[in-house]
Design a protein around this motif. Structure first.
Motif, PDB file in Angstrom:
ATOM      1  N   ARG A  45     -17.983  -8.522  -4.230  1.00  0.00           N
ATOM      2  CA  ARG A  45     -17.436  -7.303  -4.806  1.00  0.00           C
ATOM      3  C   ARG A  45     -15.946  -7.151  -4.484  1.00  0.00           C
ATOM      4  N   PRO A  46     -15.174  -6.500  -5.349  1.00  0.00           N
ATOM      5  CA  PRO A  46     -13.743  -6.312  -5.080  1.00  0.00           C
ATOM      6  C   PRO A  46     -13.466  -5.666  -3.724  1.00  0.00           C
ATOM      7  N   GLU A  47     -14.291  -4.668  -3.354  1.00  0.00           N
ATOM      8  CA  GLU A  47     -14.055  -4.009  -2.061  1.00  0.00           C
ATOM      9  C   GLU A  47     -14.335  -4.946  -0.891  1.00  0.00           C
ATOM     10  N   ALA A  75     -11.340  -7.294  -0.669  1.00  0.00           N
ATOM     11  CA  ALA A  75     -10.212  -6.603  -0.044  1.00  0.00           C
ATOM     12  C   ALA A  75     -10.401  -6.496   1.469  1.00  0.00           C
ATOM     13  N   TRP A  76     -11.643  -6.237   1.899  1.00  0.00           N
ATOM     14  CA  TRP A  76     -11.953  -6.103   3.330  1.00  0.00           C
ATOM     15  C   TRP A  76     -11.656  -7.399   4.086  1.00  0.00           C
ATOM     16  N   VAL A  77     -12.109  -8.541   3.566  1.00  0.00           N
ATOM     17  CA  VAL A  77     -11.910  -9.788   4.305  1.00  0.00           C
ATOM     18  C   VAL A  77     -10.435 -10.193   4.311  1.00  0.00           C
ATOM     19  N   ARG A  78      -9.709  -9.811   3.274  1.00  0.00           N
ATOM     20  CA  ARG A  78      -8.262 -10.075   3.299  1.00  0.00           C
ATOM     21  C   ARG A  78      -7.586  -9.232   4.375  1.00  0.00           C
ATOM     22  N   GLN A  79      -8.029  -7.969   4.516  1.00  0.00           N
ATOM     23  CA  GLN A  79      -7.470  -7.111   5.567  1.00  0.00           C
ATOM     24  C   GLN A  79      -7.711  -7.698   6.951  1.00  0.00           C
TER      25      GLN A  79
END
Length: 341
Positions: free
Chosen positions: A191-193, A196-200
């Protein structure tokens, strides 16, 4: 002789199960009152302030055989040492601690919990109770995967792919690998979220696990050297294509009838990781779990590792824990869900 505070009561509130039931059944987790646990010589008694819910909690609850004795679940905890057994040397009453418990003993979903000092460490001073409770079980699993199963070091090179990386284990494994090893870290997320979480969290690249082989090929065209798998069923053929010759895979799930033969031609090593092995078998190196939690507490306080907490439920009751189990069972959470007192 047990050393304790004068305020320790004789009974406590706890949340228990008597048989495996769906989480939406009110009887799946029930509020009860039981005696405060007696301490073994090397135990500490912890006044529990927060617990997290892991997939293993939901798995144990849903699969519990009918029993007349209440089964208190829960592994992760953060709290204050209330009393210590006569042979305890590392902790004292008043210490603030974090730990991941022992699958062979009653769990942490209670006011008080007895646990062997060797698997307990002082919690990071920079974290609150919820932030600390989110981390121990997943941290131990990730640490043992990276440094015991894969034998990675600061000098290690190559590429690591963590599947399901937005989950509890993946969320800390990414951070530990980035901070303490030299490998390139790829994270799978759908999922997009989640992406985004793993990139953070610092992942060097993101793989879409809905099209694992093709997506991994785009960011690691020559394959990966290390692969962490919480979801192995139906993926062995894909793993055989993604992992390089003489690579390593560590799995934390246990799908029935798993056929590993596709890995043979590349001499790919398969490892199992279960963080409860040391406590279940009382291994000689059981204290390594407490030591690694102490090390990670230092990394957290040095701002090198962050908590993986994403959801806090301030309701330490059967209802609150049922909601936490429901969220974890949905398979759509990132990071960790914690219940606080």
């Amino acid at each position: 002789m047990t050393t304790s505070t004068p305020s320790t009561p004789s009974t406590m509130r706890a949340i228990a199960s008597y048989r495996g039931l769906p989480v939406d059944d009110p009887d799946s987790l029930q509020d009860i009152e039981v005696p405060v646990p007696q301490l073994r010589p090397r135990d500490v008694l912890v006044r529990v302030r927060a617990v997290s819910v892991n997939p293993v909690d939901a798995k144990v609850r849903s699969g519990l055989a009918p029993t007349d004795e209440p089964r208190i679940l829960g592994f992760d905890a953060a709290g204050v040492v209330e009393a210590v057994g006569p042979e305890v040397t590392t902790l004292a009453a008043g210490d603030e601690v974090w730990y991941a418990g022992d699958i062979t003993r009653p769990g942490t979903n209670a006011e008080f919990h007895a646990v062997d000092e060797r698997i307990v460490a002082r919690k990071p001073v920079s974290l609150n109770w919820a932030e600390a409770a989110a981390m121990p079980l997943t941290t131990i699993t990730a640490w043992e995967t990276l440094f015991d199963r894969f034998a990675l070091t600061a000098d290690s090179t190559g590429t690591l792919l963590a599947l399901g990386a937005a989950g509890g284990v993946g969320s800390i494994l990414i951070q530990l690998a980035m901070e303490l090893t030299g490998v390139r870290v790829l994270a799978s997320a759908g999922r997009p979220e989640s992406q985004a979480w793993v990139r953070q969290l610092g992942a060097d690249g993101v793989v879409d696990h809905h099209d694992l082989v093709a997506s991994a090929g785009e960011v690691a065209s020559d394959g990966v050297d290390f692969l962490f798998s919480p979801h192995s069923k139906g993926n062995i053929e894909a793993f055989a294509r993604i992992v390089r010759p003489f690579g390593h895979i560590t799995a934390i799930d246990e799908p029935e009838g798993l056929d590993l033969l596709p890995l043979k031609s590349k001499s790919i090593a398969w490892h199992w990781e279960l963080m409860f092995t040391r406590t279940t078998y009382q291994t000689a190196d059981m204290a390594e779990q407490g030591k690694l939690l102490e090390t990670v507490a230092g990394l957290v306080d040095d701002k090198r590792i962050r908590t993986t907490l994403t959801k806090t439920l301030p309701d330490f009751s059967a209802a609150g824990l049922r909601e936490a189990h429901r969220l974890v069972e949905s398979g759509r959470t990132t990071g960790k869900v914690v219940v606080t007192r």
